[in-house]
Structures are given as structure tokens and as C-alpha cells.
Scaffold this motif. Structure first.
Motif, PDB file in Angstrom:
ATOM      1  N   GLU A   9      59.982  25.219  33.842  1.00 37.55           N
ATOM      2  CA  GLU A   9      58.847  24.981  33.158  1.00 37.55           C
ATOM      3  C   GLU A   9      57.652  24.821  34.278  1.00 37.55           C
ATOM      4  N   GLU A  10      57.613  24.105  35.295  1.00 34.31           N
ATOM      5  CA  GLU A  10      56.702  24.147  36.181  1.00 34.31           C
ATOM      6  C   GLU A  10      56.149  25.499  36.893  1.00 34.31           C
ATOM      7  N   LEU A  11      57.168  26.419  37.110  1.00 33.91           N
ATOM      8  CA  LEU A  11      56.923  27.766  37.579  1.00 33.91           C
ATOM      9  C   LEU A  11      56.156  28.573  36.434  1.00 33.91           C
ATOM     10  N   ALA A  12      56.688  28.218  35.179  1.00 36.49           N
ATOM     11  CA  ALA A  12      56.133  29.133  34.080  1.00 36.49           C
ATOM     12  C   ALA A  12      54.642  28.556  33.963  1.00 36.49           C
ATOM     13  N   GLU A  13      54.179  27.244  34.023  1.00 37.15           N
ATOM     14  CA  GLU A  13      53.040  26.841  34.018  1.00 37.15           C
ATOM     15  C   GLU A  13      52.032  27.567  35.135  1.00 37.15           C
ATOM     16  N   LEU A  14      52.499  27.386  36.262  1.00 40.51           N
ATOM     17  CA  LEU A  14      51.882  28.005  37.377  1.00 40.51           C
ATOM     18  C   LEU A  14      51.489  29.414  37.186  1.00 40.51           C
ATOM     19  N   ALA A  15      52.552  30.212  36.596  1.00 42.26           N
ATOM     20  CA  ALA A  15      52.551  31.556  36.443  1.00 42.26           C
ATOM     21  C   ALA A  15      51.677  31.669  35.250  1.00 42.26           C
ATOM     22  N   SER A  16      51.452  31.096  34.401  1.00 43.56           N
ATOM     23  CA  SER A  16      50.618  31.198  33.126  1.00 43.56           C
ATOM     24  C   SER A  16      49.134  30.978  33.766  1.00 43.56           C
ATOM     25  N   ASN A  17      48.921  29.849  34.639  1.00 47.69           N
ATOM     26  CA  ASN A  17      47.565  29.700  35.236  1.00 47.69           C
ATOM     27  C   ASN A  17      47.117  30.914  36.204  1.00 47.69           C
ATOM     28  N   PHE A  18      48.188  31.468  37.139  1.00 51.37           N
ATOM     29  CA  PHE A  18      47.921  32.540  37.838  1.00 51.37           C
ATOM     30  C   PHE A  18      47.608  33.689  37.177  1.00 51.37           C
ATOM     31  N   THR A  19      48.391  34.023  36.102  1.00 56.03           N
ATOM     32  CA  THR A  19      48.198  35.401  35.290  1.00 56.03           C
ATOM     33  C   THR A  19      46.644  35.275  34.498  1.00 56.03           C
ATOM     34  N   SER A  20      46.103  34.073  34.211  1.00 57.57           N
ATOM     35  CA  SER A  20      44.897  34.250  33.515  1.00 57.57           C
ATOM     36  C   SER A  20      43.781  34.267  34.726  1.00 57.57           C
ATOM     37  N   PRO A  44      41.417  35.881  37.935  1.00 55.64           N
ATOM     38  CA  PRO A  44      40.810  37.124  38.340  1.00 55.64           C
ATOM     39  C   PRO A  44      41.639  37.828  39.252  1.00 55.64           C
ATOM     40  N   LEU A  45      42.209  36.918  40.134  1.00 57.13           N
ATOM     41  CA  LEU A  45      43.121  37.484  41.503  1.00 57.13           C
ATOM     42  C   LEU A  45      44.375  38.238  40.688  1.00 57.13           C
ATOM     43  N   PHE A  46      44.920  37.850  39.587  1.00 61.03           N
ATOM     44  CA  PHE A  46      46.046  38.474  39.190  1.00 61.03           C
ATOM     45  C   PHE A  46      45.422  39.765  38.306  1.00 61.03           C
ATOM     46  N   ALA A  47      44.531  39.961  37.903  1.00 61.89           N
ATOM     47  CA  ALA A  47      43.832  41.207  37.265  1.00 61.89           C
ATOM     48  C   ALA A  47      43.793  42.074  38.368  1.00 61.89           C
ATOM     49  N   ILE A  48      43.306  41.811  39.585  1.00 66.03           N
ATOM     50  CA  ILE A  48      43.172  42.494  40.767  1.00 66.03           C
ATOM     51  C   ILE A  48      44.316  43.161  41.202  1.00 66.03           C
ATOM     52  N   LEU A  49      45.295  42.061  41.320  1.00 64.58           N
ATOM     53  CA  LEU A  49      46.556  42.590  41.558  1.00 64.58           C
ATOM     54  C   LEU A  49      47.187  43.631  40.709  1.00 64.58           C
ATOM     55  N   CYS A  50      47.324  43.406  39.489  1.00 61.39           N
ATOM     56  CA  CYS A  50      47.392  44.546  38.558  1.00 61.39           C
ATOM     57  C   CYS A  50      46.857  45.750  38.738  1.00 61.39           C
ATOM     58  N   LEU A  51      45.613  45.714  38.829  1.00 61.16           N
ATOM     59  CA  LEU A  51      44.768  46.957  39.090  1.00 61.16           C
ATOM     60  C   LEU A  51      45.223  47.690  40.431  1.00 61.16           C
ATOM     61  N   CYS A  52      45.474  46.940  41.477  1.00 60.53           N
ATOM     62  CA  CYS A  52      46.115  47.568  42.855  1.00 60.53           C
ATOM     63  C   CYS A  52      47.341  48.200  42.453  1.00 60.53           C
ATOM     64  N   LEU A  53      48.162  47.597  41.814  1.00 64.21           N
ATOM     65  CA  LEU A  53      49.473  48.294  41.445  1.00 64.21           C
ATOM     66  C   LEU A  53      49.337  49.530  40.479  1.00 64.21           C
ATOM     67  N   VAL A  54      48.388  49.353  39.607  1.00 67.88           N
ATOM     68  CA  VAL A  54      48.192  50.761  38.602  1.00 67.88           C
ATOM     69  C   VAL A  54      47.579  51.847  39.536  1.00 67.88           C
ATOM     70  N   VAL A  55      46.420  51.555  40.593  1.00 69.37           N
ATOM     71  CA  VAL A  55      46.061  52.587  41.654  1.00 69.37           C
ATOM     72  C   VAL A  55      46.959  53.079  42.617  1.00 69.37           C
ATOM     73  N   ALA A  56      47.718  52.006  43.076  1.00 70.25           N
ATOM     74  CA  ALA A  56      49.167  52.510  43.775  1.00 70.25           C
ATOM     75  C   ALA A  56      49.852  53.570  42.981  1.00 70.25           C
ATOM     76  N   PHE A  57      50.132  53.393  41.823  1.00 76.16           N
ATOM     77  CA  PHE A  57      51.045  54.228  40.984  1.00 76.16           C
ATOM     78  C   PHE A  57      50.409  55.466  40.752  1.00 76.16           C
ATOM     79  N   VAL A  58      49.125  55.517  40.408  1.00 76.09           N
ATOM     80  CA  VAL A  58      48.501  56.781  40.263  1.00 76.09           C
ATOM     81  C   VAL A  58      48.369  57.693  41.593  1.00 76.09           C
ATOM     82  N   ALA A  59      48.014  56.857  42.637  1.00 76.00           N
ATOM     83  CA  ALA A  59      47.598  57.408  44.031  1.00 76.00           C
ATOM     84  C   ALA A  59      48.910  57.964  44.296  1.00 76.00           C
ATOM     85  N   VAL A  60      50.032  57.482  44.171  1.00 75.02           N
ATOM     86  CA  VAL A  60      51.465  57.841  44.700  1.00 75.02           C
ATOM     87  C   VAL A  60      51.769  59.158  43.980  1.00 75.02           C
ATOM     88  N   HIS A  61      51.413  59.113  42.681  1.00 74.42           N
ATOM     89  CA  HIS A  61      51.803  60.415  41.946  1.00 74.42           C
ATOM     90  C   HIS A  61      50.792  61.590  42.294  1.00 74.42           C
TER      91      HIS A  61
END
Length: 123
Positions: free
Chosen positions: A19-30, A32-49
Motif C-alpha cells: 500500500e505504501e509502494l502503491a501510494e508512492l507510485a501514484s504520486n510519482f505517476t502524476s 511531470p518526471l513520469f510523463a517525461i520518462l514515458c515520453l522517453c520510452l516511446v521515443v526510444a521505441f520509435v527510434a529503435v524501429h
């Protein structure tokens, strides 16, 4: 470990490690850092292809995105169920307090209603 719904748990005063981990994850996923991380993953996915890298790289990036998604789903579902439980407890306390008020007395429901304030932060 138990698989029962959070509303059926008797001890609401303590949160477990998950529950503590889920709360931290919920805070992290909301954040801007998480949004940037997801954007980087998507860019990496496109770049690799686009770069035509080997299948191993494509699988690595795709599996990374899948793992992040699966972990995120589990943690956010836990946070959602805890919030749902807190809302239901508050509604129950309000209903009991209203019934007591109509009966012209002040009892346990009033105390439960006071205790329900801020419950989502403690669960």
C-alpha cells in the motif's frame, strides 16, 4: 497476504508495504518526471524501429514498456481501491450520523463521522 476487498479488512489503521509502494507510485505517476520518462520510452521505441536495429533491441524496448505498464496497473488499482473504500466508509458514516440526528441523539455515528475525515490519507 489476503485477497479480500479492502472494504472487508478490519484493521484500517495500518498500511502494508504494498500500500505504501502503491501510494508512492501514484504520486510519482502524476508527476511531470513520469510523463517525461514515458515520453522517453516511446521515443526510444520509435527510434529503435526507425533506425532498423536488431530484433533484440526492439523486443527489449517493447518489453520495458510492457513491464512499466503492468506494474503501473497493479499499483494504481490498489490506490484506486483504497480511495474507493475511504469514500464508502465516509458515506456510511454520514448516513448513520443523519439517522442519529433525525432521532434527536448524538452517538457513535457522530464519532465515526469525525474519524472518517481525512481517512483517504491514512488508508
Amino acid at each position: 497476504m489476503t485477497f479480500e476487498h479492502p472494504a472487508r479488512k478490519r484493521d484500517d489503521s495500518r498500511r502494508g508495504r504494498f500500500e505504501e509502494l502503491a501510494e508512492l507510485a501514484s504520486n510519482f505517476t502524476s508527476s511531470p518526471l513520469f510523463a517525461i520518462l514515458c515520453l522517453c520510452l516511446v521515443v526510444a521505441f520509435v527510434a529503435v524501429h526507425v533506425a532498423g536495429l536488431s530484433m533484440e533491441w526492439q523486443v527489449l524496448v517493447g518489453d520495458s514498456m510492457g513491464a512499466v505498464t503492468l506494474l503501473l496497473l497493479a499499483m494504481l488499482k490498489n490506490a484506486e481501491r483504497r480511495a474507493e473504500h475511504a469514500v464508502q466508509r465516509k458515506l456510511d458514516a454520514i448516513a448513520r450520523a443523519m439517522l442519529e440526528q433525525q432521532e434527536g441523539r448524538r452517538g457513535q455515528a457522530y464519532e465515526d463521522l469525525k474519524a472518517a475525515v481525512g481517512m483517504e490519507e491514512r488508508l
